[in-house]
Scaffold this motif. Structure first.
Motif, PDB file in Angstrom:
ATOM      1  N   LEU A  40       0.769  -1.149  -0.041  1.00  0.00           N
ATOM      2  CA  LEU A  40      -0.075  -0.074  -0.250  1.00  0.00           C
ATOM      3  C   LEU A  40       0.853   1.031  -0.233  1.00  0.00           C
ATOM      4  CD1 LEU A  40      -2.658  -1.250   2.588  1.00  0.00           C
ATOM      5  CD2 LEU A  40      -2.722  -1.161   0.056  1.00  0.00           C
ATOM      6  N   GLY A  41       1.681   1.116  -0.958  1.00  0.00           N
ATOM      7  CA  GLY A  41       2.674   2.448  -1.159  1.00  0.00           C
ATOM      8  C   GLY A  41       3.580   1.939   0.057  1.00  0.00           C
ATOM      9  N   VAL A  42       3.954   3.160   0.905  1.00  0.00           N
ATOM     10  CA  VAL A  42       4.761   2.697   2.071  1.00  0.00           C
ATOM     11  C   VAL A  42       3.762   3.150   3.401  1.00  0.00           C
ATOM     12  CG1 VAL A  42       7.006   3.421   1.188  1.00  0.00           C
ATOM     13  CG2 VAL A  42       5.640   5.132   1.985  1.00  0.00           C
ATOM     14  N   ALA A  43       2.568   2.808   3.189  1.00  0.00           N
ATOM     15  CA  ALA A  43       1.578   2.859   4.272  1.00  0.00           C
ATOM     16  C   ALA A  43       1.812   1.584   4.970  1.00  0.00           C
ATOM     17  CB  ALA A  43       0.374   3.206   3.864  1.00  0.00           C
ATOM     18  N   ASP A  44       0.990   1.492   6.283  1.00  0.00           N
ATOM     19  CA  ASP A  44       0.944   0.294   6.868  1.00  0.00           C
ATOM     20  C   ASP A  44       0.160  -0.714   6.376  1.00  0.00           C
ATOM     21  OD1 ASP A  44       1.368   0.020  10.431  1.00  0.00           O
ATOM     22  OD2 ASP A  44       1.096  -1.359   9.275  1.00  0.00           O
ATOM     23  N   GLY A  45      -0.659  -1.156   7.043  1.00  0.00           N
ATOM     24  CA  GLY A  45      -1.604  -2.256   6.499  1.00  0.00           C
ATOM     25  C   GLY A  45      -0.805  -3.574   6.561  1.00  0.00           C
ATOM     26  N   MET A  46       0.072  -3.761   7.323  1.00  0.00           N
ATOM     27  CA  MET A  46       0.810  -4.999   7.405  1.00  0.00           C
ATOM     28  C   MET A  46       0.128  -5.760   8.587  1.00  0.00           C
ATOM     29  SD  MET A  46       2.881  -4.889   5.191  1.00  0.00           S
ATOM     30  CE  MET A  46       4.000  -3.924   4.081  1.00  0.00           C
TER      31      MET A  46
END
Length: 123
Positions: A104-110
């Motif tokens: 998600l780009g460098v966004a979180d969501g991990m």
């Protein structure tokens, strides 16, 4: 059981280089996105870089573009973050994390996280 283990951190002088490794186990690495994040003392965690499943895409934070490179070695189940031209403001605990599929780009969501490795840039 998904497991991520970071290594390669340490003390380096400004302008120096380090290579961080994220050793993955418990899942098929090529099917998952791997991201690197960092958290400096007193600051919020921020995304640094991400590589999507099957290496289809890579992403970098503006602050590290041109200096950091992410790549995966599926044969070794490892994702690397090559960090060059290090600056004192790169000092932080660096974490790798994973989610199925795309970044998600460098966004979180991990979904899964390692425990981190400390990078200190200082003379």
């Amino acid at each position: 059981q998904v497991q991520l283990v970071e290594s390669g951190g340490g003390l380096v002088q400004p302008g120096g280089s380090l290579r961080l490794s994220c050793a993955a186990s418990g899942f098929t690495l090529d099917d998952y996105a791997i991201g690197w994040f960092r958290q400096a003392p007193g600051k919020e965690r921020e995304g640094v870089s991400c590589i999507s499943s099957k290496s289809t895409s890579t992403y970098y934070a503006d602050s590290v573009k041109g200096r950091f490179t992410i790549r995966r070695d599926n044969a070794k189940n490892v994702v690397y973050l090559q960090m060059n031209s290090l600056k004192p403001e790169d000092t932080a605990v660096y974490y790798c994390a994973t989610r199925y599929g795309k970044c998600l780009g460098v966004a979180d969501g991990m979904d899964y996280w390692g425990k981190g490795t400390l990078v200190t840039v200082s003379s």
